[in-house]
Design a protein around this motif. Structure first.
Motif, PDB file in Angstrom:
ATOM      1  N   ASP A  73       0.803  -1.066   0.200  1.00  0.00           N
ATOM      2  CA  ASP A  73       0.016  -0.074   0.056  1.00  0.00           C
ATOM      3  C   ASP A  73       0.909   1.371   0.038  1.00  0.00           C
ATOM      4  O   ASP A  73       0.409   2.236  -0.609  1.00  0.00           O
ATOM      5  CB  ASP A  73      -0.867   0.057   1.260  1.00  0.00           C
ATOM      6  N   ARG A  74       2.097   1.256   0.835  1.00  0.00           N
ATOM      7  CA  ARG A  74       2.700   2.601   0.977  1.00  0.00           C
ATOM      8  C   ARG A  74       4.199   2.595   0.303  1.00  0.00           C
ATOM      9  O   ARG A  74       4.585   3.772   0.488  1.00  0.00           O
ATOM     10  CB  ARG A  74       2.640   2.754   2.538  1.00  0.00           C
ATOM     11  N   TYR A 128      -6.796   1.271   2.425  1.00  0.00           N
ATOM     12  CA  TYR A 128      -6.266  -0.045   3.196  1.00  0.00           C
ATOM     13  C   TYR A 128      -6.738  -1.263   2.347  1.00  0.00           C
ATOM     14  O   TYR A 128      -6.837  -2.242   3.124  1.00  0.00           O
ATOM     15  CB  TYR A 128      -6.853  -0.046   4.547  1.00  0.00           C
ATOM     16  N   SER A 140      -4.684  -3.315   0.564  1.00  0.00           N
ATOM     17  CA  SER A 140      -3.783  -4.459   0.509  1.00  0.00           C
ATOM     18  C   SER A 140      -3.802  -4.757   2.097  1.00  0.00           C
ATOM     19  O   SER A 140      -3.696  -5.796   2.513  1.00  0.00           O
ATOM     20  CB  SER A 140      -2.416  -4.043   0.252  1.00  0.00           C
TER      21      SER A 140
END
Length: 486
Positions: free
Chosen positions: A78-79, A421, A423
Protein backbone atom coordinates in the motif's frame (compact mmCIF):
# COMPACT_ATOMS: atom_id res chain seq x y z
CA UNK A 1 -2.13 -2.24 -19.87
CA UNK A 2 -3.88 -5.54 -19.07
CA UNK A 3 -4.36 -7.84 -22.04
CA UNK A 4 -7.81 -8.16 -23.67
CA UNK A 5 -7.33 -11.94 -24.00
CA UNK A 6 -9.13 -14.11 -21.48
CA UNK A 7 -8.21 -17.03 -19.24
CA UNK A 8 -11.22 -19.35 -18.91
CA UNK A 9 -13.46 -16.31 -19.40
CA UNK A 10 -11.47 -14.18 -16.97
CA UNK A 11 -8.90 -11.41 -17.56
CA UNK A 12 -5.61 -12.71 -19.02
CA UNK A 13 -3.70 -11.42 -16.00
CA UNK A 14 -5.39 -14.08 -13.89
CA UNK A 15 -3.19 -16.68 -15.63
CA UNK A 16 -0.02 -14.89 -14.49
CA UNK A 17 -1.23 -14.66 -10.90
CA UNK A 18 -2.61 -18.22 -11.03
CA UNK A 19 0.79 -19.64 -12.05
CA UNK A 20 2.75 -17.48 -9.62
CA UNK A 21 0.61 -18.64 -6.73
CA UNK A 22 0.74 -22.23 -7.97
CA UNK A 23 4.55 -22.34 -7.86
CA UNK A 24 4.72 -20.48 -4.56
CA UNK A 25 2.30 -23.00 -3.05
CA UNK A 26 4.30 -25.84 -4.62
CA UNK A 27 7.38 -24.70 -2.73
CA UNK A 28 5.53 -23.89 0.49
CA UNK A 29 3.37 -27.02 0.77
CA UNK A 30 6.22 -29.27 -0.26
CA UNK A 31 8.33 -27.88 2.54
CA UNK A 32 5.36 -28.03 4.94
CA UNK A 33 4.72 -31.71 4.14
CA UNK A 34 8.27 -32.47 5.27
CA UNK A 35 8.80 -30.00 8.12
CA UNK A 36 7.28 -31.82 11.12
CA UNK A 37 8.44 -35.20 9.81
CA UNK A 38 12.00 -33.87 9.40
CA UNK A 39 11.98 -32.24 12.82
CA UNK A 40 10.83 -35.45 14.56
CA UNK A 41 12.94 -37.91 12.53
CA UNK A 42 15.88 -39.38 14.43
CA UNK A 43 19.35 -38.01 13.79
CA UNK A 44 20.31 -41.43 12.43
CA UNK A 45 17.64 -40.91 9.77
CA UNK A 46 18.96 -37.46 8.87
CA UNK A 47 16.35 -35.59 10.92
CA UNK A 48 16.65 -33.26 13.90
CA UNK A 49 15.38 -35.68 16.55
CA UNK A 50 12.97 -33.25 18.22
CA UNK A 51 10.30 -34.35 20.66
CA UNK A 52 6.86 -34.44 19.02
CA UNK A 53 5.41 -31.71 21.25
CA UNK A 54 8.35 -29.41 20.50
CA UNK A 55 8.09 -30.01 16.75
CA UNK A 56 4.33 -29.31 16.72
CA UNK A 57 4.86 -26.13 18.72
CA UNK A 58 7.62 -24.98 16.37
CA UNK A 59 5.42 -25.73 13.37
CA UNK A 60 2.54 -23.73 14.85
CA UNK A 61 4.79 -20.76 15.61
CA UNK A 62 6.34 -20.89 12.14
CA UNK A 63 2.97 -21.12 10.40
CA UNK A 64 1.57 -18.29 12.50
CA UNK A 65 4.57 -16.16 11.57
CA UNK A 66 3.96 -16.75 7.85
CA UNK A 67 0.52 -15.21 8.13
CA UNK A 68 1.57 -12.63 10.71
CA UNK A 69 3.99 -11.18 8.14
CA UNK A 70 1.14 -10.65 5.69
CA UNK A 71 0.28 -7.45 7.58
CA UNK A 72 3.60 -5.66 6.95
CA UNK A 73 3.43 -7.19 3.47
CA UNK A 74 0.15 -5.39 2.87
CA UNK A 75 1.61 -2.18 4.31
CA UNK A 76 4.59 -2.38 1.93
CA UNK A 77 2.21 -2.94 -0.98
CA UNK A 78 0.00 0.00 0.00
CA UNK A 79 2.67 2.49 0.99
CA UNK A 80 6.15 1.62 -0.29
CA UNK A 81 6.55 -0.67 -3.32
CA UNK A 82 3.06 -1.28 -4.67
CA UNK A 83 1.58 -4.80 -4.93
CA UNK A 84 3.43 -5.84 -8.10
CA UNK A 85 6.96 -5.00 -6.92
CA UNK A 86 6.26 -6.44 -3.45
CA UNK A 87 5.33 -9.81 -4.98
CA UNK A 88 8.52 -9.91 -7.08
CA UNK A 89 10.76 -9.12 -4.08
CA UNK A 90 8.96 -11.61 -1.82
CA UNK A 91 9.26 -14.43 -4.37
CA UNK A 92 13.02 -13.95 -4.43
CA UNK A 93 13.19 -13.99 -0.60
CA UNK A 94 11.15 -17.22 -0.47
CA UNK A 95 13.44 -18.87 -3.01
CA UNK A 96 16.50 -17.90 -0.96
CA UNK A 97 14.88 -19.31 2.20
CA UNK A 98 14.25 -22.69 0.59
CA UNK A 99 17.84 -22.80 -0.64
CA UNK A 100 18.98 -22.36 2.97
CA UNK A 101 16.76 -25.23 4.07
CA UNK A 102 18.49 -27.38 1.47
CA UNK A 103 21.81 -27.03 3.32
CA UNK A 104 22.86 -29.22 6.24
CA UNK A 105 23.77 -26.27 8.49
CA UNK A 106 21.25 -25.92 11.39
CA UNK A 107 21.72 -22.14 11.70
CA UNK A 108 20.96 -21.70 8.00
CA UNK A 109 17.92 -23.99 8.35
CA UNK A 110 16.32 -21.71 10.95
CA UNK A 111 17.33 -18.61 8.98
CA UNK A 112 15.66 -20.15 5.95
CA UNK A 113 12.42 -20.66 7.90
CA UNK A 114 12.48 -16.97 8.83
CA UNK A 115 13.02 -15.91 5.22
CA UNK A 116 10.20 -18.15 3.97
CA UNK A 117 7.91 -16.75 6.66
CA UNK A 118 8.77 -13.15 5.77
CA UNK A 119 8.58 -13.71 2.01
CA UNK A 120 5.30 -15.64 2.15
CA UNK A 121 3.71 -12.92 4.24
CA UNK A 122 4.79 -10.21 1.80
CA UNK A 123 3.47 -12.18 -1.17
CA UNK A 124 0.13 -13.31 0.23
CA UNK A 125 -1.61 -10.00 0.84
CA UNK A 126 -0.49 -8.43 -2.42
CA UNK A 127 -1.10 -11.20 -4.93
CA UNK A 128 -4.71 -11.61 -3.79
CA UNK A 129 -5.20 -7.85 -4.02
CA UNK A 130 -3.95 -7.95 -7.62
CA UNK A 131 -6.58 -10.58 -8.44
CA UNK A 132 -9.21 -8.09 -7.25
CA UNK A 133 -7.68 -5.38 -9.47
CA UNK A 134 -8.54 -7.44 -12.57
CA UNK A 135 -12.30 -6.96 -12.13
CA UNK A 136 -14.69 -4.07 -12.58
CA UNK A 137 -15.67 -3.26 -9.00
CA UNK A 138 -16.82 -5.41 -6.06
CA UNK A 139 -20.03 -6.59 -7.72
CA UNK A 140 -18.49 -7.85 -10.99
CA UNK A 141 -20.31 -11.21 -11.42
CA UNK A 142 -17.02 -12.90 -12.45
CA UNK A 143 -15.22 -11.89 -9.27
CA UNK A 144 -16.05 -14.83 -6.97
CA UNK A 145 -15.45 -17.23 -9.88
CA UNK A 146 -12.08 -15.59 -10.51
CA UNK A 147 -11.00 -16.11 -6.94
CA UNK A 148 -12.12 -19.74 -7.16
CA UNK A 149 -9.99 -20.24 -10.31
CA UNK A 150 -7.09 -18.55 -8.48
CA UNK A 151 -7.70 -20.92 -5.57
CA UNK A 152 -7.32 -23.82 -7.99
CA UNK A 153 -3.76 -22.64 -8.69
CA UNK A 154 -3.04 -22.88 -4.98
CA UNK A 155 -4.26 -26.43 -4.90
CA UNK A 156 -2.56 -27.65 -8.08
CA UNK A 157 0.72 -26.59 -6.49
CA UNK A 158 -0.33 -28.04 -3.15
CA UNK A 159 -1.24 -31.37 -4.78
CA UNK A 160 1.96 -31.81 -6.77
CA UNK A 161 4.32 -30.69 -4.02
CA UNK A 162 4.00 -33.61 -1.54
CA UNK A 163 4.11 -36.13 -4.40
CA UNK A 164 7.45 -34.82 -5.68
CA UNK A 165 9.02 -32.97 -2.77
CA UNK A 166 7.61 -35.37 -0.16
CA UNK A 167 8.89 -38.41 -2.04
CA UNK A 168 12.35 -36.85 -2.54
CA UNK A 169 12.55 -35.79 1.10
CA UNK A 170 11.43 -39.06 2.68
CA UNK A 171 12.90 -41.54 0.20
CA UNK A 172 16.10 -39.81 -0.99
CA UNK A 173 17.20 -36.88 1.17
CA UNK A 174 15.37 -34.35 3.31
CA UNK A 175 17.53 -31.59 1.86
CA UNK A 176 16.90 -32.65 -1.73
CA UNK A 177 13.20 -32.15 -1.00
CA UNK A 178 13.83 -28.65 0.31
CA UNK A 179 16.00 -27.95 -2.75
CA UNK A 180 13.13 -28.90 -5.08
CA UNK A 181 10.98 -26.37 -3.23
CA UNK A 182 13.56 -23.68 -4.05
CA UNK A 183 13.50 -24.69 -7.72
CA UNK A 184 9.71 -24.40 -7.81
CA UNK A 185 9.80 -20.88 -6.42
CA UNK A 186 12.45 -19.90 -8.97
CA UNK A 187 10.13 -21.00 -11.80
CA UNK A 188 7.29 -19.02 -10.24
CA UNK A 189 9.40 -15.86 -10.03
CA UNK A 190 10.54 -16.08 -13.66
CA UNK A 191 6.97 -16.66 -14.84
CA UNK A 192 5.68 -13.68 -12.84
CA UNK A 193 8.29 -11.29 -14.23
CA UNK A 194 7.53 -12.46 -17.77
CA UNK A 195 3.75 -12.03 -17.34
CA UNK A 196 3.48 -8.67 -15.59
CA UNK A 197 2.38 -6.97 -18.84
CA UNK A 198 -0.96 -8.77 -18.52
CA UNK A 199 -1.74 -7.38 -15.06
CA UNK A 200 -3.94 -4.41 -14.28
CA UNK A 201 -2.03 -1.12 -14.42
CA UNK A 202 -3.32 -0.30 -10.96
CA UNK A 203 -1.26 -3.14 -9.47
CA UNK A 204 2.00 -1.31 -10.26
CA UNK A 205 0.95 1.82 -8.35
CA UNK A 206 1.51 2.67 -4.70
CA UNK A 207 -2.02 3.54 -3.46
CA UNK A 208 -0.96 5.65 -0.49
CA UNK A 209 2.78 6.41 -0.75
CA UNK A 210 4.76 7.43 2.31
CA UNK A 211 5.80 11.03 2.60
CA UNK A 212 9.49 11.75 3.08
CA UNK A 213 8.97 12.27 6.81
CA UNK A 214 6.91 9.07 7.14
CA UNK A 215 9.54 7.06 5.28
CA UNK A 216 12.29 8.36 7.53
CA UNK A 217 10.22 7.61 10.63
CA UNK A 218 9.42 4.08 9.38
CA UNK A 219 13.10 3.32 8.77
CA UNK A 220 14.03 4.65 12.21
CA UNK A 221 11.32 2.67 13.99
CA UNK A 222 12.14 -0.53 12.07
CA UNK A 223 15.83 -0.23 12.88
CA UNK A 224 15.09 0.45 16.53
CA UNK A 225 12.74 -2.56 16.72
CA UNK A 226 15.32 -4.88 15.19
CA UNK A 227 17.98 -3.58 17.58
CA UNK A 228 15.78 -4.10 20.64
CA UNK A 229 14.92 -7.66 19.60
CA UNK A 230 18.56 -8.47 18.84
CA UNK A 231 19.72 -7.17 22.24
CA UNK A 232 16.89 -8.91 24.11
CA UNK A 233 17.27 -12.34 22.50
CA UNK A 234 21.04 -12.02 22.56
CA UNK A 235 20.90 -11.50 26.32
CA UNK A 236 18.54 -14.47 26.75
CA UNK A 237 20.87 -16.68 24.69
CA UNK A 238 23.97 -15.54 26.59
CA UNK A 239 22.20 -16.34 29.86
CA UNK A 240 21.58 -19.86 28.48
CA UNK A 241 17.88 -19.33 29.20
CA UNK A 242 16.48 -19.56 25.67
CA UNK A 243 13.63 -22.01 25.12
CA UNK A 244 10.82 -22.22 22.58
CA UNK A 245 8.59 -20.33 25.02
CA UNK A 246 10.58 -17.15 24.32
CA UNK A 247 9.30 -17.33 20.74
CA UNK A 248 5.92 -19.01 21.20
CA UNK A 249 4.45 -16.60 23.73
CA UNK A 250 5.44 -13.29 22.05
CA UNK A 251 4.30 -14.48 18.60
CA UNK A 252 1.03 -15.84 20.00
CA UNK A 253 0.27 -12.62 21.85
CA UNK A 254 1.14 -10.54 18.80
CA UNK A 255 -1.04 -12.74 16.61
CA UNK A 256 -4.06 -12.07 18.83
CA UNK A 257 -3.36 -8.39 19.58
CA UNK A 258 -2.44 -7.09 16.13
CA UNK A 259 -5.85 -7.65 14.47
CA UNK A 260 -7.49 -5.68 17.28
CA UNK A 261 -5.01 -2.85 16.79
CA UNK A 262 -5.48 -2.68 13.02
CA UNK A 263 -9.28 -2.80 13.15
CA UNK A 264 -9.25 0.00 15.73
CA UNK A 265 -6.85 2.13 13.69
CA UNK A 266 -8.84 1.73 10.47
CA UNK A 267 -12.11 2.61 12.17
CA UNK A 268 -10.61 5.73 13.74
CA UNK A 269 -9.04 6.96 10.51
CA UNK A 270 -10.89 10.11 9.40
CA UNK A 271 -10.19 9.32 5.75
CA UNK A 272 -12.29 6.16 6.04
CA UNK A 273 -15.94 6.94 5.25
CA UNK A 274 -18.87 6.09 7.48
CA UNK A 275 -20.01 3.43 5.00
CA UNK A 276 -16.54 1.84 4.97
CA UNK A 277 -16.47 1.80 8.78
CA UNK A 278 -19.84 0.06 8.93
CA UNK A 279 -18.56 -2.59 6.52
CA UNK A 280 -15.45 -3.03 8.67
CA UNK A 281 -17.71 -3.76 11.64
CA UNK A 282 -19.41 -6.47 9.61
CA UNK A 283 -16.04 -7.80 8.48
CA UNK A 284 -15.01 -8.47 12.09
CA UNK A 285 -17.62 -11.25 12.19
CA UNK A 286 -15.97 -12.92 9.21
CA UNK A 287 -12.54 -12.52 10.79
CA UNK A 288 -13.53 -14.27 14.03
CA UNK A 289 -15.26 -17.07 12.10
CA UNK A 290 -12.16 -17.56 9.95
CA UNK A 291 -9.91 -17.72 13.03
CA UNK A 292 -11.99 -20.56 14.49
CA UNK A 293 -11.98 -22.33 11.12
CA UNK A 294 -8.21 -22.13 10.62
CA UNK A 295 -7.47 -23.18 14.19
CA UNK A 296 -8.74 -26.59 13.07
CA UNK A 297 -8.03 -26.64 9.35
CA UNK A 298 -4.39 -25.63 9.64
CA UNK A 299 -3.51 -28.68 11.73
CA UNK A 300 -3.21 -30.67 8.49
CA UNK A 301 0.54 -30.10 8.46
CA UNK A 302 1.08 -30.89 12.13
CA UNK A 303 -1.27 -33.14 14.13
CA UNK A 304 -2.87 -34.79 11.09
CA UNK A 305 0.52 -35.21 9.42
CA UNK A 306 1.88 -36.96 12.51
CA UNK A 307 -1.28 -39.08 12.77
CA UNK A 308 -0.62 -40.19 9.19
CA UNK A 309 3.02 -41.02 10.03
CA UNK A 310 2.42 -42.95 13.25
CA UNK A 311 -1.18 -44.22 13.21
CA UNK A 312 -2.25 -44.62 9.57
CA UNK A 313 -1.40 -47.37 7.12
CA UNK A 314 0.52 -46.06 4.10
CA UNK A 315 -0.84 -48.80 1.86
CA UNK A 316 -3.90 -48.38 -0.36
CA UNK A 317 -5.02 -50.81 -3.07
CA UNK A 318 -1.62 -52.49 -2.91
CA UNK A 319 0.30 -49.24 -3.35
CA UNK A 320 2.74 -48.31 -0.59
CA UNK A 321 3.56 -44.60 -0.48
CA UNK A 322 5.37 -42.00 1.67
CA UNK A 323 3.13 -40.67 4.43
CA UNK A 324 3.78 -37.10 3.23
CA UNK A 325 1.55 -37.98 0.26
CA UNK A 326 -1.48 -37.62 2.53
CA UNK A 327 -0.83 -33.88 2.27
CA UNK A 328 -1.92 -34.10 -1.39
CA UNK A 329 -5.39 -35.39 -0.51
CA UNK A 330 -6.91 -32.02 0.42
CA UNK A 331 -5.76 -30.19 -2.73
CA UNK A 332 -6.87 -33.17 -4.83
CA UNK A 333 -10.36 -32.89 -3.37
CA UNK A 334 -10.30 -29.15 -4.08
CA UNK A 335 -9.47 -29.73 -7.74
CA UNK A 336 -12.28 -32.27 -8.01
CA UNK A 337 -14.91 -30.28 -6.14
CA UNK A 338 -14.10 -26.60 -6.80
CA UNK A 339 -15.26 -26.44 -10.46
CA UNK A 340 -18.72 -27.96 -9.90
CA UNK A 341 -19.19 -25.92 -6.72
CA UNK A 342 -18.20 -22.69 -8.50
CA UNK A 343 -20.61 -23.58 -11.33
CA UNK A 344 -23.33 -24.20 -8.77
CA UNK A 345 -22.87 -20.73 -7.24
CA UNK A 346 -23.22 -19.19 -10.73
CA UNK A 347 -26.22 -21.33 -11.66
CA UNK A 348 -28.06 -20.41 -8.48
CA UNK A 349 -27.89 -16.74 -9.47
CA UNK A 350 -30.06 -14.70 -7.12
CA UNK A 351 -30.61 -17.82 -4.99
CA UNK A 352 -26.87 -18.09 -4.35
CA UNK A 353 -26.29 -18.41 -0.57
CA UNK A 354 -25.01 -15.22 1.04
CA UNK A 355 -21.42 -14.91 2.20
CA UNK A 356 -22.55 -15.28 5.81
CA UNK A 357 -24.36 -18.53 5.02
CA UNK A 358 -21.32 -19.93 3.22
CA UNK A 359 -19.12 -19.05 6.19
CA UNK A 360 -21.54 -20.81 8.54
CA UNK A 361 -21.45 -23.93 6.42
CA UNK A 362 -17.63 -23.80 6.43
CA UNK A 363 -17.48 -23.68 10.23
CA UNK A 364 -20.00 -26.48 10.67
CA UNK A 365 -18.20 -28.63 8.10
CA UNK A 366 -14.73 -28.28 9.63
CA UNK A 367 -16.22 -29.12 13.03
CA UNK A 368 -17.78 -32.30 11.67
CA UNK A 369 -14.43 -33.26 10.13
CA UNK A 370 -12.78 -33.16 13.54
CA UNK A 371 -15.65 -35.23 14.93
CA UNK A 372 -14.65 -37.91 12.41
CA UNK A 373 -11.01 -37.39 13.40
CA UNK A 374 -11.83 -38.17 17.02
CA UNK A 375 -13.35 -41.47 15.87
CA UNK A 376 -10.17 -42.22 13.90
CA UNK A 377 -8.14 -41.59 17.05
CA UNK A 378 -10.33 -44.06 18.91
CA UNK A 379 -9.84 -46.66 16.18
CA UNK A 380 -6.06 -46.29 16.46
CA UNK A 381 -6.01 -46.84 20.21
CA UNK A 382 -3.52 -49.47 21.30
CA UNK A 383 -1.10 -48.76 18.48
CA UNK A 384 -3.28 -50.05 15.65
CA UNK A 385 -2.72 -48.43 12.25
CA UNK A 386 -6.03 -47.37 10.75
CA UNK A 387 -7.13 -47.42 7.12
CA UNK A 388 -6.09 -44.43 4.95
CA UNK A 389 -9.80 -43.98 4.24
CA UNK A 390 -10.19 -42.25 7.62
CA UNK A 391 -7.95 -39.37 6.62
CA UNK A 392 -9.37 -39.34 3.08
CA UNK A 393 -12.87 -38.80 4.51
CA UNK A 394 -11.64 -36.18 6.98
CA UNK A 395 -10.00 -34.25 4.15
CA UNK A 396 -13.15 -34.59 2.00
CA UNK A 397 -15.31 -32.95 4.67
CA UNK A 398 -12.67 -30.29 5.37
CA UNK A 399 -12.40 -29.50 1.66
CA UNK A 400 -16.13 -28.93 1.29
CA UNK A 401 -15.93 -26.63 4.31
CA UNK A 402 -12.86 -24.87 2.91
CA UNK A 403 -14.55 -24.15 -0.43
CA UNK A 404 -17.46 -22.56 1.40
CA UNK A 405 -15.21 -20.26 3.42
CA UNK A 406 -11.68 -19.64 2.19
CA UNK A 407 -12.04 -18.37 -1.42
CA UNK A 408 -15.19 -16.52 -0.40
CA UNK A 409 -13.23 -14.91 2.44
CA UNK A 410 -10.59 -13.64 0.00
CA UNK A 411 -13.30 -12.20 -2.20
CA UNK A 412 -15.30 -10.53 0.57
CA UNK A 413 -12.12 -8.95 1.92
CA UNK A 414 -11.49 -7.15 -1.37
CA UNK A 415 -15.16 -6.12 -1.45
CA UNK A 416 -15.25 -4.65 2.07
CA UNK A 417 -11.76 -3.11 2.23
CA UNK A 418 -11.61 0.70 2.53
CA UNK A 419 -9.85 2.15 -0.51
CA UNK A 420 -6.97 3.42 1.63
CA UNK A 421 -6.35 0.00 3.19
CA UNK A 422 -6.94 -2.38 0.27
CA UNK A 423 -3.77 -4.47 0.69
CA UNK A 424 -3.61 -4.05 4.46
CA UNK A 425 -7.09 -5.48 5.01
CA UNK A 426 -6.03 -8.50 2.95
CA UNK A 427 -3.14 -8.75 5.41
CA UNK A 428 -5.66 -8.65 8.27
CA UNK A 429 -7.54 -11.52 6.59
CA UNK A 430 -4.42 -13.65 6.80
CA UNK A 431 -4.02 -12.64 10.45
CA UNK A 432 -7.12 -14.77 11.03
CA UNK A 433 -4.93 -17.78 10.24
CA UNK A 434 -2.29 -16.44 12.64
CA UNK A 435 -4.89 -16.00 15.36
CA UNK A 436 -6.19 -19.55 14.89
CA UNK A 437 -2.66 -21.01 14.91
CA UNK A 438 -1.76 -18.99 17.99
CA UNK A 439 -4.80 -20.18 19.93
CA UNK A 440 -3.92 -23.78 19.10
CA UNK A 441 -0.25 -23.23 20.01
CA UNK A 442 -1.30 -21.83 23.39
CA UNK A 443 -3.62 -24.78 23.95
CA UNK A 444 -0.74 -27.14 23.19
CA UNK A 445 1.47 -25.26 25.62
CA UNK A 446 -1.01 -24.92 28.48
CA UNK A 447 -2.50 -28.41 28.41
CA UNK A 448 0.66 -30.16 27.17
CA UNK A 449 -0.55 -31.64 23.89
CA UNK A 450 -3.98 -32.80 25.05
CA UNK A 451 -5.56 -30.54 22.41
CA UNK A 452 -4.43 -33.00 19.73
CA UNK A 453 -5.78 -36.11 21.48
CA UNK A 454 -9.13 -37.80 20.93
CA UNK A 455 -10.97 -35.55 23.37
CA UNK A 456 -9.18 -32.49 22.03
CA UNK A 457 -10.33 -33.23 18.49
CA UNK A 458 -13.92 -33.74 19.67
CA UNK A 459 -13.99 -30.52 21.71
CA UNK A 460 -12.52 -28.44 18.88
CA UNK A 461 -15.07 -29.91 16.48
CA UNK A 462 -17.96 -29.08 18.82
CA UNK A 463 -16.73 -25.49 19.22
CA UNK A 464 -16.59 -25.02 15.44
CA UNK A 465 -20.10 -26.41 14.91
CA UNK A 466 -21.47 -24.17 17.67
CA UNK A 467 -19.74 -21.12 16.17
CA UNK A 468 -21.20 -21.94 12.76
CA UNK A 469 -24.72 -22.16 14.14
CA UNK A 470 -24.31 -18.81 15.96
CA UNK A 471 -23.02 -17.16 12.78
CA UNK A 472 -25.93 -18.59 10.79
CA UNK A 473 -28.45 -17.29 13.35
CA UNK A 474 -26.84 -13.82 13.15
CA UNK A 475 -26.72 -13.56 9.36
CA UNK A 476 -29.39 -10.88 9.02
CA UNK A 477 -27.60 -8.63 11.49
CA UNK A 478 -24.30 -9.13 9.68
CA UNK A 479 -25.80 -8.65 6.22
CA UNK A 480 -27.28 -5.33 7.32
CA UNK A 481 -23.74 -4.06 7.99
CA UNK A 482 -22.49 -5.08 4.55
CA UNK A 483 -24.79 -2.80 2.57
CA UNK A 484 -24.84 -3.78 -1.11
CA UNK A 485 -22.10 -6.41 -0.66
CA UNK A 486 -23.58 -9.89 -0.46
Amino acid sequence: MASAKTFFGHPRGLATLFLTEMWERFSFYGMRALLVLYLTAAASEGGMGMATSTAVALYSVYNATVYLMSMPGGWLGDRVWGPRRTVAISAFVIMLGHLMLATTVPALFYTGLVLIGVGSGLLKANISTMVGHLYQGPNDPRRDGGFTVFYMGINIGGFAAPLLIGWAGQKVSWHLGFGLAAAGMAVGLIQFLAGTRHLAEHSALVPNPLSHAERRRALRNTGLGVLVLAVFYGAVALADAFTLDWVLWPVSIAGLALPTYYFTRMRRDREVTADEKRKLTGYIWFFVAAAVFFMIFDQAGSTLNLFAEHSTSADLLGLTFPTSWFQSVNPLWVMILAPPLAALWVKLGSRNPSTTTKFSLGLIGVGLAFGVMSLAMAASAGGEKVSPLWLIVVYLIQTLAELCLSPVGLSVTTKLAPEKYASQLMGVWFLAVTAGDCVFALLQLVIEGAASGRTGFAVQGAVAVAAGLVFLASRRRVNALLGTVK
